[in-house]
Write a protein that holds these residues in place. Structure first.
Motif, PDB file in Angstrom:
ATOM      1  N   ASN A 180      -2.068  14.138  60.583  1.00  0.00           N
ATOM      2  CA  ASN A 180      -2.387  14.496  59.201  1.00  0.00           C
ATOM      3  C   ASN A 180      -3.857  14.254  58.865  1.00  0.00           C
ATOM      4  O   ASN A 180      -4.200  13.713  57.813  1.00  0.00           O
ATOM      5  N   GLU A 181      -4.727  14.666  59.801  1.00  0.00           N
ATOM      6  CA  GLU A 181      -6.176  14.523  59.609  1.00  0.00           C
ATOM      7  C   GLU A 181      -6.876  15.798  60.036  1.00  0.00           C
ATOM      8  O   GLU A 181      -6.435  16.485  60.958  1.00  0.00           O
ATOM      9  N   TYR A 182      -8.002  16.091  59.372  1.00  0.00           N
ATOM     10  CA  TYR A 182      -8.831  17.215  59.793  1.00  0.00           C
ATOM     11  C   TYR A 182      -9.466  16.883  61.133  1.00  0.00           C
ATOM     12  O   TYR A 182      -9.817  15.732  61.398  1.00  0.00           O
ATOM     13  N   ILE A 183      -9.610  17.904  61.973  1.00  0.00           N
ATOM     14  CA  ILE A 183     -10.192  17.705  63.302  1.00  0.00           C
ATOM     15  C   ILE A 183     -11.412  18.598  63.471  1.00  0.00           C
ATOM     16  O   ILE A 183     -11.629  19.524  62.697  1.00  0.00           O
ATOM     17  N   GLY A 184     -12.176  18.333  64.514  1.00  0.00           N
ATOM     18  CA  GLY A 184     -13.263  19.215  64.912  1.00  0.00           C
ATOM     19  C   GLY A 184     -14.421  19.275  63.939  1.00  0.00           C
ATOM     20  O   GLY A 184     -15.019  20.341  63.775  1.00  0.00           O
ATOM     21  N   ALA A 185     -14.774  18.165  63.341  1.00  0.00           N
ATOM     22  CA  ALA A 185     -15.896  18.171  62.391  1.00  0.00           C
ATOM     23  C   ALA A 185     -17.120  18.823  63.036  1.00  0.00           C
ATOM     24  O   ALA A 185     -17.535  18.434  64.123  1.00  0.00           O
ATOM     25  N   GLY A 186     -17.645  19.857  62.395  1.00  0.00           N
ATOM     26  CA  GLY A 186     -18.837  20.539  62.885  1.00  0.00           C
ATOM     27  C   GLY A 186     -18.591  21.534  64.000  1.00  0.00           C
ATOM     28  O   GLY A 186     -19.537  22.171  64.469  1.00  0.00           O
ATOM     29  N   ASP A 187     -17.353  21.702  64.462  1.00  0.00           N
ATOM     30  CA  ASP A 187     -17.046  22.587  65.589  1.00  0.00           C
ATOM     31  C   ASP A 187     -16.078  23.687  65.147  1.00  0.00           C
ATOM     32  O   ASP A 187     -14.866  23.493  65.125  1.00  0.00           O
ATOM     33  N   VAL A 188     -16.616  24.842  64.800  1.00  0.00           N
ATOM     34  CA  VAL A 188     -15.779  25.927  64.284  1.00  0.00           C
ATOM     35  C   VAL A 188     -14.809  26.450  65.342  1.00  0.00           C
ATOM     36  O   VAL A 188     -13.738  26.945  65.001  1.00  0.00           O
ATOM     37  N   ARG A 189     -15.138  26.317  66.607  1.00  0.00           N
ATOM     38  CA  ARG A 189     -14.215  26.760  67.663  1.00  0.00           C
ATOM     39  C   ARG A 189     -12.929  25.926  67.632  1.00  0.00           C
ATOM     40  O   ARG A 189     -11.824  26.467  67.624  1.00  0.00           O
ATOM     41  N   THR A 241     -19.948  29.625  56.545  1.00  0.00           N
ATOM     42  CA  THR A 241     -21.277  30.157  56.858  1.00  0.00           C
ATOM     43  C   THR A 241     -21.180  31.322  57.833  1.00  0.00           C
ATOM     44  O   THR A 241     -20.342  31.318  58.737  1.00  0.00           O
ATOM     45  N   ARG A 242     -22.063  32.283  57.665  1.00  0.00           N
ATOM     46  CA  ARG A 242     -22.118  33.429  58.586  1.00  0.00           C
ATOM     47  C   ARG A 242     -22.465  32.984  60.007  1.00  0.00           C
ATOM     48  O   ARG A 242     -22.087  33.638  60.969  1.00  0.00           O
ATOM     49  N   ASP A 243     -23.196  31.891  60.119  1.00  0.00           N
ATOM     50  CA  ASP A 243     -23.596  31.406  61.442  1.00  0.00           C
ATOM     51  C   ASP A 243     -22.393  31.112  62.335  1.00  0.00           C
ATOM     52  O   ASP A 243     -22.501  31.176  63.559  1.00  0.00           O
ATOM     53  N   ASP A 244     -21.236  30.785  61.738  1.00  0.00           N
ATOM     54  CA  ASP A 244     -20.045  30.457  62.512  1.00  0.00           C
ATOM     55  C   ASP A 244     -19.226  31.688  62.901  1.00  0.00           C
ATOM     56  O   ASP A 244     -18.256  31.575  63.655  1.00  0.00           O
ATOM     57  N   PHE A 245     -19.608  32.860  62.414  1.00  0.00           N
ATOM     58  CA  PHE A 245     -18.804  34.053  62.666  1.00  0.00           C
ATOM     59  C   PHE A 245     -18.626  34.361  64.159  1.00  0.00           C
ATOM     60  O   PHE A 245     -17.491  34.584  64.604  1.00  0.00           O
ATOM     61  N   PRO A 246     -19.684  34.391  64.973  1.00  0.00           N
ATOM     62  CA  PRO A 246     -19.482  34.744  66.390  1.00  0.00           C
ATOM     63  C   PRO A 246     -18.523  33.800  67.124  1.00  0.00           C
ATOM     64  O   PRO A 246     -17.656  34.258  67.870  1.00  0.00           O
ATOM     65  N   ALA A 247     -18.661  32.503  66.912  1.00  0.00           N
ATOM     66  CA  ALA A 247     -17.787  31.532  67.582  1.00  0.00           C
ATOM     67  C   ALA A 247     -16.352  31.665  67.091  1.00  0.00           C
ATOM     68  O   ALA A 247     -15.398  31.658  67.881  1.00  0.00           O
ATOM     69  N   MET A 248     -16.167  31.794  65.771  1.00  0.00           N
ATOM     70  CA  MET A 248     -14.823  31.987  65.227  1.00  0.00           C
ATOM     71  C   MET A 248     -14.209  33.249  65.799  1.00  0.00           C
ATOM     72  O   MET A 248     -13.053  33.261  66.224  1.00  0.00           O
ATOM     73  N   ASN A 249     -14.976  34.326  65.826  1.00  0.00           N
ATOM     74  CA  ASN A 249     -14.473  35.619  66.291  1.00  0.00           C
ATOM     75  C   ASN A 249     -14.044  35.554  67.759  1.00  0.00           C
ATOM     76  O   ASN A 249     -13.045  36.159  68.148  1.00  0.00           O
ATOM     77  N   GLU A 250     -14.765  34.814  68.563  1.00  0.00           N
ATOM     78  CA  GLU A 250     -14.411  34.656  69.974  1.00  0.00           C
ATOM     79  C   GLU A 250     -13.072  33.923  70.121  1.00  0.00           C
ATOM     80  O   GLU A 250     -12.187  34.367  70.864  1.00  0.00           O
ATOM     81  N   VAL A 251     -12.918  32.813  69.426  1.00  0.00           N
ATOM     82  CA  VAL A 251     -11.667  32.039  69.493  1.00  0.00           C
ATOM     83  C   VAL A 251     -10.511  32.861  68.916  1.00  0.00           C
ATOM     84  O   VAL A 251      -9.416  32.893  69.481  1.00  0.00           O
ATOM     85  N   TYR A 252     -10.758  33.539  67.813  1.00  0.00           N
ATOM     86  CA  TYR A 252      -9.743  34.405  67.204  1.00  0.00           C
ATOM     87  C   TYR A 252      -9.293  35.465  68.215  1.00  0.00           C
ATOM     88  O   TYR A 252      -8.097  35.704  68.389  1.00  0.00           O
ATOM     89  N   GLY A 253     -10.238  36.093  68.886  1.00  0.00           N
ATOM     90  CA  GLY A 253      -9.911  37.119  69.875  1.00  0.00           C
ATOM     91  C   GLY A 253      -9.054  36.581  71.008  1.00  0.00           C
ATOM     92  O   GLY A 253      -8.101  37.238  71.447  1.00  0.00           O
ATOM     93  N   GLU A 254      -9.381  35.387  71.491  1.00  0.00           N
ATOM     94  CA  GLU A 254      -8.580  34.762  72.549  1.00  0.00           C
ATOM     95  C   GLU A 254      -7.158  34.502  72.064  1.00  0.00           C
ATOM     96  O   GLU A 254      -6.186  34.772  72.776  1.00  0.00           O
TER      97      GLU A 254
END
Length: 134
Positions: A42-51, A84-97
Motif C-alpha cells: 500500500n505504498e507508491y513505488i518507483g519515485a522518479g522512474d516513469v517506467r 510531463t511530456r519528457d516522460d512520454f517516450p519511456a511511458m510509451n515504450e513500457v505501455y507498448g510492451e
C-alpha cells in the motif's frame, strides 16, 4: 435498466477516495484511474522512474479487469495521464510492451495521453480504462 456491479480486488490498491476500483453496467466496464501503488504494501513505488510506475499502474488496471471477469483484450480505451511530456517516450515504450504481452490478438485498444498535475507528488502516471464485456 441494467444494474451496476462494483468490482473490487485486493490485487490492486484500495480506492483512496470516494469511488470504486471498477464498475460494470450493461456491457461497459470502467476501471477508475490507477496509480503506481503496490497493493501488497500500500505504498507508491518507483519515485522518479516513469517506467517502473507505468508498469505497476498497468498491472493494477489489469488486476481490476480480471477481478471483473474481463481482460486487457476487452479494453477499448486507455487514458494515460502524465505529469510531463519528457516522460512520454519511456511511458510509451513500457505501455507498448504491456499491450504486446496482454493483447495477443493484435487488436489494439484506443488510447489518449494527457499531461496534468496528479494527486500525489510521487505520481508520474495515472491510467484508467474502459472495456466492453459480453
Amino acid at each position: 435498466m441494467s444494474e451496476k456491479t462494483i468490482v473490487l480486488t485486493e490485487n490492486a490498491p484500495a480506492p483512496a477516495h470516494v469511488f470504486s476500483q471498477g464498475i460494470k453496467k450493461g456491457g461497459l466496464f470502467q476501471v477508475s484511474g490507477q496509480g503506481p501503488m503496490d497493493p501488497t504494501v500500500n505504498e507508491y513505488i518507483g519515485a522518479g522512474d516513469v517506467r517502473v510506475q507505468t508498469r505497476r499502474t498497468l498491472e493494477n488496471v489489469k488486476a481490476i479487469l480480471e477481478a471483473g471477469g474481463s481482460s486487457v483484450e476487452d479494453v477499448i480505451m486507455f487514458r494515460v495521464y502524465l505529469t510531463t511530456r519528457d516522460d512520454f517516450p519511456a511511458m510509451n515504450e513500457v505501455y507498448g510492451e504491456f499491450i504486446t504481452e496482454n493483447v495477443p490478438s493484435g487488436q489494439l485498444p484506443s488510447r489518449t495521453t494527457v499531461f496534468v498535475d496528479l494527486p500525489h507528488e510521487v505520481m508520474l502516471v495515472e491510467i484508467d480504462a474502459l472495456a466492453v464485456t459480453a
